[in-house]
Design an enzyme around this catalytic site. Sequence first.
Site, short mmCIF file in Angstrom:
data_model
loop_
_atom_site.label_atom_id
_atom_site.label_comp_id
_atom_site.label_asym_id
_atom_site.label_seq_id
_atom_site.Cartn_x
_atom_site.Cartn_y
_atom_site.Cartn_z
N ASP A 308 4.40 -3.95 -8.59
CA ASP A 308 4.46 -2.59 -8.05
C ASP A 308 3.41 -1.67 -8.68
O ASP A 308 2.77 -2.01 -9.68
CB ASP A 308 5.87 -2.03 -8.29
CG ASP A 308 6.09 -0.74 -7.52
OD1 ASP A 308 5.39 -0.50 -6.52
OD2 ASP A 308 6.98 0.04 -7.92
N GLU A 311 -1.73 0.26 -6.61
CA GLU A 311 -2.85 0.75 -5.77
C GLU A 311 -4.10 0.95 -6.62
O GLU A 311 -5.19 0.82 -6.06
CB GLU A 311 -2.44 2.06 -5.08
CG GLU A 311 -1.33 1.88 -4.05
CD GLU A 311 0.01 1.49 -4.65
OE1 GLU A 311 0.32 1.94 -5.76
OE2 GLU A 311 0.73 0.72 -4.00
N ASP A 423 7.54 2.44 -0.03
CA ASP A 423 8.66 3.39 -0.08
C ASP A 423 8.85 4.06 1.27
O ASP A 423 8.18 5.04 1.59
CB ASP A 423 8.39 4.46 -1.14
CG ASP A 423 8.36 3.88 -2.54
OD1 ASP A 423 8.74 2.70 -2.70
OD2 ASP A 423 7.96 4.59 -3.46
#
Length: 672
Positions: A308, A311, A423
């Site tokens: 997670d 990015e 999300d």
Amino acid sequence: MIQKYLYGVPFDTESVVAPIPASQGEPPVGTIKTSEFGFCFACLLAEGDRVYGLGEANRGINKRGFVYVSDNVDDGLHTENKQRMYAAHNFIVISGQQNLGLFFDYPARIRFDIGFTRRDWLEVTCERADLALYVITGDSACDVVKQFRAIIGRSYIPPKFAFGFGQSRYGYKTQADFEEVVAKHRQAHIPLDMVYMDIDYMDHYKDFTVNPENFPDFSGFVSKMKEQGVRLVPIIDAGVKEEAGYSVCNEGKEKGYFCKRADGTDFEGTVWPGWSHFPDVLNPEARAWFGSQYRALTDCGIEGFWNDMNEPALFYSPERLKAFFESMDELSRKDNIVQDEFFGKVVGGALGLMNAPEDYASFYHDVDGQRVRHDRVHNLYGGNMTRAAGEAFARLRPGRRTLLYSRSSFIGSHRYGGIWLGDNASTWAQLLANIQMMPNVQLCGFLYTGADLCGFSYDTTPDLALRWLEFGLFTPLMRNHATDGSRMQEYYRFADMLPALRKMLRLRYALLPYLYSTFMKAALEDTSYFRPLGFDFPADPDAREVQDQLLLGEGVMVAPVYTQNASGRHVYLPEAMKLYRIRSVDDYDTELLPAGHHYVRCALDEVLLFIRPGHAVPVARPASCTAQLDDTALTLWACPDENGSARCRMYTDDGETSDFAAPEHWKVLESN
Ligand code: GLC
């Protein structure tokens, strides 16, 4: 046919694995402009052209009519106006009079104007004219996608338990929390294969650590859960906490494996653990080092992970925070501030701290001895974190499959892991977004995919939980996940819906022989799992327009209900199909429906499954976890063809090892 065109000096993203010689001259379609200011590809779109692809992107299955930007970002608010999401999937298929695939192999921000400025115009632009463009022509959209999938390499295949149901929540902390979740699922007779561990299992959010107080004997706990048929699946974040004495931090610094500022010092940014460093996963040595850290958990018996914040997400950097505080200090000395200052400097300044382009332009990777500024390869970061893990698992668990999926990705990382869709929110619009994203994500190679069922943020409602599950039970990755502070949404919490929720989860397990076979076919033969109706019925104008029904493998079509208080929906059938209106694996009615438009009733506790002529769906007895699924005692649900026969090609294996090639995995089941 695939043609490759090179412009400038492209960065080797390793998205494509097949060796394809570069063609000379101009591509067969469109016009290209390159200059020191960038690259632009443009072409006309014919009236009936549909544009598929772009994987994890906003809006409909047909992307025409909007702008999409590949520039991976941690932004959980997916409203219709958003242009960027967590992933960069730069492959589009234009389908109409001709079928054309375009893959822009470029590692940084790239913009797709697909009929936004002008309805009949496609324009793809990026800042530097250093890229490879692949142009694929084919007989059909399916053919174009198949050719593309063949050059990007085989999609990741997870272990079979990963096709079971997984429960997750940001907020489970202690061993007792996890034990309670498992016990309550078992008491409620809800099947369960995985419980996900969000960041709170760690010691102060330090990757590859486990909180020793909350888990005094972690290995013992992992094996105790496994005895009950449940895998614990921990999260790993990209940011490594800055802390003296934390071995991963110390070692990364000593060996120079973190991303660096221009002056050679280690870049720092804040994420969940506070000040953090970012492993330079684009540097093969650093990638191998980061991957080998997973061993701390695989040695405890862990068989799966989710990656997670890759990015990578940045809450703020010390430089930008300081500058912001300084500007606030100036403002605070004024008697009054004008609106522009309030919105621009106070609100905008605070929000602008997150994921700031200036920060992404302030650190560097070391790629084969070359210093590469992060923003020039930004979209490759998350995928290379997945690659770090995937390559490590091949060393740490040779011959075994390891569950792995990621939030951020680029085409190429589909070979190492799956993705979840980030999300989302507990809204009906996000359920539709999940339906519409699936085929596009999968045609970009990411087969093992799914969204947070029930919705991640906001409070879900019992009917949304059920309707979303009625679609989620068909997605390869099936996980209920929610954020801290939202309504508790474990399925056993919804007393009035529990019987229906339980039946739907059991139905998933009963359908696994079909779903797993479809997945394995898609992975091994570069065919599709989900695809739009327009792929199989390109000559049918009504089928081409359908945006809310999906073909699933060779024999099935799904048409989920995604609006609140609806007890049915409009369904278009491009051919006659047999409808199974299912309340449970033992309770359904069937009807042969002719081709055409129908309003089909579907009560809240029902799911619609359509079987295509000549096809059969093998159905097992439900089980409480995948290990207990008996796929030898099967019933066939079928829609016979005009000769009265129906068949399906079924795949079975041990679900754990990687010997996929053996012909005995396949058998044909026939009903007549
Ligand atoms: C990110 C993830 C989410 C997770 C949270 C806490 O927002 O996308 O799934 O629960 O971080 O780790």
